[in-house]
Enzyme design. Sequence first.
Site, PDB file in Angstrom:
ATOM      1  CG  HIS A  68      23.417 -19.027  29.929  1.00 15.01           C
ATOM      2  ND1 HIS A  68      24.500 -18.934  29.089  1.00 15.01           N
ATOM      3  CD2 HIS A  68      22.358 -19.336  29.137  1.00 15.01           C
ATOM      4  CE1 HIS A  68      24.115 -19.179  27.851  1.00 15.01           C
ATOM      5  NE2 HIS A  68      22.821 -19.428  27.850  1.00 15.01           N
ATOM      6  CB  CYS A  69      26.946 -14.392  31.312  1.00 13.29           C
ATOM      7  SG  CYS A  69      27.892 -14.980  32.730  1.00 13.29           S
ATOM      8  CB  VAL A  70      30.759 -16.006  28.640  1.00  9.65           C
ATOM      9  CG1 VAL A  70      31.832 -16.874  27.980  1.00  9.65           C
ATOM     10  CG2 VAL A  70      30.334 -14.911  27.681  1.00  9.65           C
TER      11      VAL A  70
END
Length: 643
Positions: free
Chosen positions: A26-28
């Site tokens: 996942h990212c932000v």
Amino acid sequence: MGKFTKDAEDLLKYVGGKENINAVSHCVTRMRFVLVDPSKADIDAIEAIPSAKGTFTQSGQFQVIIGNEVSEFYNDFVAVSGIEGVSKAAVKNAAKSNQTILQKIMGDLGEIFAPIIPALICGGLILGFRNVIGDIALVNGKTLTQTSQFWMGTYNFLWLIGEAVFHMLPVGICWSVTKKMGTTQILGIILGLTLVSGQLLNGFSVATTAANKIPVWNFGFAKVKMIGYQGQVIAAIMAAFVLVYLEKFWRKVCPAVISMIVVPFMSLVPAVILAHTVVGPIGWTIGDGIATVVKAGLSGSFRVVFAAIFGALYAPIVMTGLHHMTNAIDMTLIQKYKGTILWPMIALSNIAQGSAVLGMSVLQRKNDRAQQVNIPALISCYLGVTEPALFGVNLKYVFPLVCGMIGSACAAVISVGSGTMATSIGVGGIPGILSIKPQFWGTFALAMLVAIVIPFVLTLIVGKKKLSAEDLLGKQAAKEAAGTALDIEKVAPENEEFIAPMTGHCYKIEDIDDQAFASKAMGDGIAIELTDGKVYAPFSGEIVMTFPTKHAYGLKTDNGKEILIHIGMDTVELDGVGFTSHVEMGDHVSQGDLLVDVDLDKIKSAGKSLVSPVVFTDKSNMEILKYNTDVKAGEKDILKLED
């Protein structure tokens, strides 16, 4: 049980299960998947999950927008799936199996530039500030530097950083290449330093230096020009890859016991020699050639056409990843011509796509779920980061993307037509004006106004016609506004009697023209020739099928029956035109809930029949009580099901 456990379980199911996941991270704001078979992902069902704000695919990764709580969602997903997450770098590597060769090349180029973008943005802001205090007459016809020693000192001091960012760029590029390729980063830094050494003639001074004044290394049998590669991008990338492959070669063939001595020496020294004798000059020539062609296109007789095409297509170029190449072109233009006409168009494209999202935000102001994506996407787009807007909003509805492209093309024509030039890159969106040469601020401001107004207005106009009540208000609010349930007596699902799902003339199924239904191959039932525009649920149950063209729905009832409602004949050919669906696969509906609105005029004008089969696909036995007569939606005693 975690906050997002149920949503995580649904997401695992709808991406195709654990066996369809190759990697996840996942990212932000987003969950990032590399799927074994991307076609197994049920996008409609995923986007119906309460926590999911949208989906898109980029660079071989299937991404689900969650929002600021993505890290908590990710933890719950890992818990329910039993899949250990991996780093974003590992996800990117896994995703390359889903990419074309061109996508891999552009992805690699993007990964080279990504670590140095913060420096370019910082450098761009500094140069913009120097423009303000050193080039604009702000006080009685004089610049701040002409009126104050403090400002003159500040102006000179800030060049220390500006020079480090833009003149010494090859150092950052060589480091980034070695970092990305997994070789020794300090060797990359040293190689970069040899390209911009103070012993060399500054690359920015080569054009104004007579050929006989250029210093050389004289080896007796050969002379090599002592030219620096300040600001050169392509030459630096090529030199860095020479170093990378030399190091990989020597590490493979050299015994471990002497590798500490042999590998660095045999990698760096030949790389430096080749950089100044072969690779550097070739890279310089390639960069100059590209810059010359682009400059000709941006300043020649057809520059307005070139600008319109580039302005319109830049957003789709971003979606393919090809936009990373423009960084190298921009830096080469700056090195060769002391500025770039290309970057202003890029900043304007950011603004135009953001303005399309602004239009969507106004249209969907009552749709809280949509606003959770619209607002962050709008802000990031106006600050120069377009991917959330492109994939999360504009591409989803298509017409905002087109409206943004039109606005971008118009703004680009103004920018290029006036010769607007930037001194640096990295500062995009509305702050991009700080990278523009002060004499062009007026024309760039006009172009920005066009990039804001045209997409915004077009999106409002088109959106009012294109968007459904569900798009504008949200699913639940749209149902409430439309009064989506029939006024019928509510009973326990197991005691429900079949009700007519629509108003119109009722036939036995065997009496209609379509033989696939008339033969009862799919089951017995009735057909109603629709005379108003609403279709309701005949029983309570789960929506188990929604055809992409919105003309057919499958319902598994709470009392164990399975029903197919097929609206019209050959209406699949309309590709969804004339249908506004109010349900999605996986939804539970109550008897009498509205399933779909039908635009009868559009169906008729397309020459399609409105005779709509309602078939029990579980092969239920029944007695048809009413046929060859008109029935009303919600009416009972149409048919009697037999045990």
